[in-house]
Motif scaffolding. Sequence first.
Motif, mmCIF file in Angstrom:
data_model
loop_
_atom_site.group_PDB
_atom_site.id
_atom_site.type_symbol
_atom_site.label_atom_id
_atom_site.label_comp_id
_atom_site.label_asym_id
_atom_site.label_seq_id
_atom_site.Cartn_x
_atom_site.Cartn_y
_atom_site.Cartn_z
ATOM 1 N N TYR A 68 3.176 6.202 -5.501
ATOM 2 C CA TYR A 68 2.529 6.076 -6.816
ATOM 3 C C TYR A 68 3.245 5.055 -7.701
ATOM 4 O O TYR A 68 3.493 5.290 -8.886
ATOM 5 C CB TYR A 68 2.469 7.437 -7.513
ATOM 6 N N SER A 69 3.598 3.933 -7.087
ATOM 7 C CA SER A 69 4.279 2.824 -7.775
ATOM 8 C C SER A 69 5.677 3.204 -8.259
ATOM 9 O O SER A 69 6.249 2.513 -9.102
ATOM 10 C CB SER A 69 3.432 2.300 -8.941
ATOM 11 N N LEU A 96 0.381 7.823 5.702
ATOM 12 C CA LEU A 96 -0.177 6.477 5.527
ATOM 13 C C LEU A 96 0.252 5.549 6.664
ATOM 14 O O LEU A 96 -0.547 4.740 7.155
ATOM 15 C CB LEU A 96 0.262 5.916 4.175
ATOM 16 N N TYR A 124 3.666 11.769 2.293
ATOM 17 C CA TYR A 124 2.504 10.904 2.114
ATOM 18 C C TYR A 124 2.711 9.563 2.816
ATOM 19 O O TYR A 124 1.774 9.005 3.393
ATOM 20 C CB TYR A 124 2.236 10.666 0.625
ATOM 21 N N GLN A 175 2.193 1.804 -3.541
ATOM 22 C CA GLN A 175 1.165 2.205 -4.496
ATOM 23 C C GLN A 175 0.588 3.574 -4.208
ATOM 24 O O GLN A 175 0.361 4.375 -5.122
ATOM 25 C CB GLN A 175 0.044 1.161 -4.520
ATOM 26 N N LYS A 176 0.347 3.875 -2.927
ATOM 27 C CA LYS A 176 -0.384 5.088 -2.590
ATOM 28 C C LYS A 176 0.500 6.280 -2.246
ATOM 29 O O LYS A 176 0.137 7.425 -2.534
ATOM 30 C CB LYS A 176 -1.349 4.809 -1.434
ATOM 31 N N SER A 177 1.624 6.044 -1.591
ATOM 32 C CA SER A 177 2.467 7.185 -1.229
ATOM 33 C C SER A 177 3.546 7.458 -2.271
ATOM 34 O O SER A 177 3.958 8.599 -2.462
ATOM 35 C CB SER A 177 3.106 6.974 0.146
ATOM 36 N N GLN A 186 0.823 -1.197 0.000
ATOM 37 C CA GLN A 186 0.000 0.000 0.000
ATOM 38 C C GLN A 186 0.865 1.259 0.000
ATOM 39 O O GLN A 186 0.570 2.239 -0.693
ATOM 40 C CB GLN A 186 -0.928 -0.006 1.223
#
Length: 525
Positions: free
Chosen positions: A315-316, A393, A389, A311-313, A308
Amino acid sequence: MARFRRLAAFALCLALLAGCGGNAASSASSQAASSASSASSSSGAASVPEQSAGAPTALVLGYTPSAGFNPYASASNLVEQNAGLLFECLVELTPELSLEYRLADSIVSAGETVTIHMRSGCIFADGTAVTAQDAAASLEAARLSERYAARFANVTEVKASGDTVTVTLATPDSMFAYLCDIPVLKAAETASAQPTPNGRYTYGDSGSLVRNASCAFAEDGPDTIYLTEVSSYEEMVSGFAVGSLNLYTASDSAQTSAGFSSVSDYYKTNNLVFLGVNATPPESGEKSPLLTTAGGRGLLSQLIDRTQLAQKSYYSRAYPATGCINDHYDCVADGHVILSSAELTADQAAADMAALGYSLDDAGYYQNADGERLNLRLLVYSGNTYKRYAATLIKEQLAAAGIYVTVEEASDFDVYSQKVASGDFDLYIGEVKLYNNMDMSPFFEGGQASVGIVQSEALATAYAAFKADQNTAAALEEAFAAEMPYVPLLWRNGTVVHSSGISGLSCSISNVFYSLEGLRFDAAE
């Protein structure tokens, strides 16, 4: 532990970081030799084909004439980028971080001795053979250079004899071969600004590179690559925006995003984003057992969902780190014991927290036996959006498990660095750029990333065994997971930005131009 301190093989930043392979050719072509001899000597520039920024028909790269093309004589990242086209290395790491032998036929580590056997038949663009003497001189030049000196700090002597180079180390390094993704130059030209190439390209007219027909490992790719003069990274990025060049390697400190006219390609690196854990007891008061005990630190690791985070912080632009050794290294294979997703159910976490002396309060957060809520301070440099980010998270993930976290943002990097150096944190998000041999010394006592980190003799012993024999990598991962001195989070990707009309580039940590075999210009099709 003192010897670990001597192995300073990292270029560290605690938050935001501020080719030949195939059958050897038997002879050089006269065309390649004449191209090398005319290398960039004229004052005129090669004529770049007319093309639009959004529909390129040729590859145009930035270069700085005054910096030359020799990565041993210049610390410019642009020089390093373009050197991947001009010079072959002893080895390269593939896009999946496997070791690929190039000018070296084999590299064998035995204790403090490393033996490099050179591949026969490889030649420079002027037709002269690539020799062990060239390789030894290049290693010596690397040891003296600003770019490579730290990675070779463990080297004490380099000797060439016949087709073999013998490297003597201060301490064993079973992964030394992974450090050898360095260009091999002529022994007499290691200080030259424009050494004779032996790679897939050689010098054409001023402002261009042309295919080197004498490269033993040539591949399909553009016949000509054009160069446009830039004086700085900022000018290169501006040049890309107006279409005067169409590809560049993003700086470690740049936060790139693909737009309608650009595409970002990513490649795996050994840049580790980690959660620093302060296990040092304060002068007054007590530290939480979540920080001071191996079980507590392991629990923190198990509550974090790395997939996560990636992917989310990020952006891959990163991938999960499930151990102290990069997940893609062959030596570790399936030896990691940390999972990329959160590992514990709420009931399991509750049982572990109870064992540490915590119980849930009415609001659903853990408190100690005195009824004081557990509150962990997470320090982050907010000047980096990805890390900021990530901090948010992590706070959410731990809060979902009942652990209250206060995120402390430092917008000034110097202030952030001072807080880390003084131990003014419970947790912090940091980043280290590991050299390819997975040297962990900055985390050991006295190392640059060792502030607050618990020191373990068992882990030090397992690490020493790994340095002597990479086949013990799985045992090192077991010892690391049992102690969890810091929490590996992600391996950050490197970034190459190019025009949207370019596709098929294959990049690696050793060479952003690892392969041009599939390079395509959509406008030309």
